[in-house]
Write an enzyme that holds these catalytic residues in place. Structure first.
Site, PDB file in Angstrom:
ATOM      1  CD  GLU A  11       2.546  -0.795   7.548  1.00 14.12           C
ATOM      2  OE1 GLU A  11       2.104   0.111   6.827  1.00 14.12           O
ATOM      3  OE2 GLU A  11       1.860  -1.448   8.347  1.00 14.12           O
TER       4      GLU A  11
ATOM      5  CG  HIS B  31      -0.335   0.005   2.538  1.00 10.50           C
ATOM      6  ND1 HIS B  31       0.030  -1.160   3.181  1.00 10.50           N
ATOM      7  CD2 HIS B  31       0.000   0.998   3.382  1.00 10.50           C
ATOM      8  CE1 HIS B  31       0.542  -0.872   4.364  1.00 10.50           C
ATOM      9  NE2 HIS B  31       0.554   0.442   4.518  1.00 10.50           N
TER      10      HIS B  31
ATOM     11  CD  GLU C 297      -5.700   0.580   7.899  1.00  3.68           C
ATOM     12  OE1 GLU C 297      -4.594   0.897   8.359  1.00  3.68           O
ATOM     13  OE2 GLU C 297      -5.901  -0.434   7.222  1.00  3.68           O
TER      14      GLU C 297
ATOM     15  CG  HIS D  48       3.348   4.302   5.900  1.00  2.00           C
ATOM     16  ND1 HIS D  48       2.345   4.856   6.650  1.00  2.00           N
ATOM     17  CD2 HIS D  48       2.925   3.042   5.605  1.00  2.00           C
ATOM     18  CE1 HIS D  48       1.365   3.971   6.814  1.00  2.00           C
ATOM     19  NE2 HIS D  48       1.685   2.862   6.182  1.00  2.00           N
TER      20      HIS D  48
ATOM     21  CD  GLN E 254      -2.489   2.119   5.583  1.00  2.00           C
ATOM     22  OE1 GLN E 254      -1.396   2.663   5.587  1.00  2.00           O
ATOM     23  NE2 GLN E 254      -2.729   0.995   6.229  1.00  2.00           N
TER      24      GLN E 254
END
Ligand code: CO
Length: 139
Positions: A135, A14, A50, A85, A61
């Site tokens: 992530e 994502h 989210e 991110h 996301q």
């Protein structure tokens, strides 16, 4: 020259975008690009709500804070809305996290932990990752 590692990323899981108004952002992606919500979740431990919008095998996301002391609230206050991110899918979150540590690079999570939609995740520190919060996502 440093030795290359085997490829640990299997997909881009994502792209996470921090927003002030989650409903407005969801509507923007749906109305403009036809990207619809596949999953919604409040992750209380991270202080975020989210929405995941599916695009092929990856997600957009959209993230918004649920409380003022959450990291995403601090991010929005400091940097404003935008790219927060990148989530890279990995076969084994622990192995990927150890690979980062073995290179002497900083991590945010010392061990894998539960993420949204039943995933196992760990964050890598952006300071050593050329400014990107990474992530690692194991499904
Ligand atoms: Co994420």
């Amino acid at each position: 020259m440093s030795e290359t590692s085997p490829l640990l990323f299997t997909e881009i899981d994502h792209v996470a975008i921090a927003v002030d108004d989650l409903e407005a952002a969801i509507n923007y992606y749906a109305d403009t690009f036809g990207a619809e919500v596949d999953h919604r979740e409040v992750v209380e431990s991270d202080g975020v709500e989210e929405a995941l919008l599916k695009v092929a095998d990856s997600y957009i996301q959209l993230l918004t804070p649920t409380r003022e002391d959450s990291p995403v609230a601090k991010y929005l206050a400091k940097k404003g809305q935008g790219l927060h991110h990148i989530g890279y899918r990995v076969a084994d979150c622990g192995v990927a996290l150890e690979a980062v540590k073995a290179q002497g690079f900083r991590v945010i999570d010392e061990a894998p932990r539960p993420g949204s939609r039943g995933t196992t995740v760990a964050f890598v520190h952006p300071k050593d990752a050329f400014g990107t919060l990474i992530e690692l996502v194991e499904e």
